[in-house]
Design a protein around this motif. Sequence first.
Motif, PDB file in Angstrom:
ATOM      1  N   ILE A 213       0.860  -1.181   0.000  1.00 24.65           N
ATOM      2  CA  ILE A 213       0.000   0.000   0.000  1.00 24.65           C
ATOM      3  C   ILE A 213       0.896   1.230   0.000  1.00 24.65           C
ATOM      4  O   ILE A 213       1.708   1.417   0.908  1.00 24.65           O
ATOM      5  N   GLU A 214       0.756   2.037  -1.021  1.00 23.43           N
ATOM      6  CA  GLU A 214       1.663   3.177  -1.168  1.00 23.43           C
ATOM      7  C   GLU A 214       1.321   4.301  -0.192  1.00 23.43           C
ATOM      8  O   GLU A 214       0.163   4.541   0.132  1.00 23.43           O
ATOM      9  N   SER A 215       2.353   4.937   0.230  1.00 22.59           N
ATOM     10  CA  SER A 215       2.269   6.174   1.037  1.00 22.59           C
ATOM     11  C   SER A 215       1.287   6.081   2.202  1.00 22.59           C
ATOM     12  O   SER A 215       0.257   6.743   2.230  1.00 22.59           O
ATOM     13  N   ILE A 216       1.616   5.213   3.173  1.00 20.70           N
ATOM     14  CA  ILE A 216       0.843   5.187   4.417  1.00 20.70           C
ATOM     15  C   ILE A 216       1.417   6.283   5.317  1.00 20.70           C
ATOM     16  O   ILE A 216       2.492   6.138   5.886  1.00 20.70           O
ATOM     17  N   SER A 217       0.689   7.386   5.405  1.00 21.59           N
ATOM     18  CA  SER A 217       1.161   8.490   6.243  1.00 21.59           C
ATOM     19  C   SER A 217       0.688   8.265   7.678  1.00 21.59           C
ATOM     20  O   SER A 217      -0.492   8.026   7.927  1.00 21.59           O
ATOM     21  N   VAL A 218       1.623   8.321   8.595  1.00 18.50           N
ATOM     22  CA  VAL A 218       1.324   8.082  10.009  1.00 18.50           C
ATOM     23  C   VAL A 218       1.109   9.423  10.698  1.00 18.50           C
ATOM     24  O   VAL A 218       2.062  10.158  10.985  1.00 18.50           O
TER      25      VAL A 218
END
Length: 451
Positions: free
Chosen positions: A276-281
Amino acid sequence: MKKTLISLSTALLFLSSTTQTLVFADYAQDPNQNVYVNVDVLETVSSVDLTYVLDKALKDSHNLALLTLKYAAQGSKKGDLEQQMNEMGSASMTPGHLPSTPAEVTNTGNPQLPNLTNPTDIAWTVMQNNAMNQMMQGMGALAGGMNKIISSQRAQMSTAAHQLGTDGRNSLLQSDEAKAGIRLQTIAQYVQLLAQKKQLDFMNEYQVVMEKDLLKAKLFAQQGLASFDDVQTVQKTINKQKDDIATLLNNYRLGLVQLSTDIGISYDPNLVIKDIESISVDPISETDTTTLLKASYQMKTAGNNIDEAVWETGHTVTQNTYGETYQGINLAINGQKNEQTKLELTKKIQVMYNDANNAYQTVLTEQRNLNDVQADLTKMKFRYSVGVISKHDLNKFEIKVRQNETVVAAAKLKYYMLKEKAKAMDTGFYPIILDRKLNHSFFLAKASKPS
């Protein structure tokens, strides 16, 4: 000879019983039994990403198709009832009265009815007209009774049609709710497969290092620097690692089969599950409880049911369907259900936000641990470069770093899933709280620590 006869009779008895069983089984077949199993034409793909999987899951959902058909059926039935109501006529009877006394027949006051003078005619006409008047009165009463029945039926059909309208509105809510549920369920499936795949990759890498440990132990044993028990300990650890890998691989392939079935593609054990691209936390954004409750599909459905109960209280023909007491109790029941739903959803909101915030904190903690291990790896590489440690020891520490990377990736996936569930509440969907069993599956990599 006696034994032969006994054996022959036994065989015949067995054959006889078998024949009866076969005949019964053949007789039991129902010639009118039909089975409808379609052969699906499945798409073949070598890799999937989350966007593709979500699109397929929503397009191929049997649940959504059934809800669409259910809504169409309710609308059709409602239209049929309304048409029947409009076409339902009323019984009518024009009131009338024939002269039925001697005074009336001798002085009718009607030019079309001659005044009778003959005593015989007077007596016969009085008797005949009395019978006709009674018949017309009975027909009038019958028409009145039929009209009451027709009126009651029309009222009941009106109630049923109104209920179908409410059911149709609820079906639309269920359809929207099902779409949100399918989306989250598919994300959970995809996330779990990703986590299992990352764990499998790590465990296979770790097994390579363990096998080198076994070779090292055997060489030390040959030189008298290690005991046979030391070799056996490493071998047992490797065997357990292989068993764990086999179990996890079976679970992973089962998950692939289930996902492939759900989205309508051919099963491929080597199907590539893309990250999954770009999982921003980021910290979890929380919406106030009242706003979430107002958007809830369940609260909207409960509101529709209350409105329906209120309408029925004022429009139902109570003497022919349900009494006024029942209608009042039914309204109170729907009110209580509405309150119960509100309380249950309020608790779900609290639990969901708590789980999502904990998942966010876990990512921060695991990332900090990874940063510490990566800093230690830099020191280990320096020690290797000056000859203080061996290449094997450096490789083992690198595996430790890979383990922490796997844990961070799994923590991010879990955070992503819970964040999506929390966001779904803004659209009115309240997901089932994360099963605690699932928590362990994300962090099984911690169970095997490089020594």
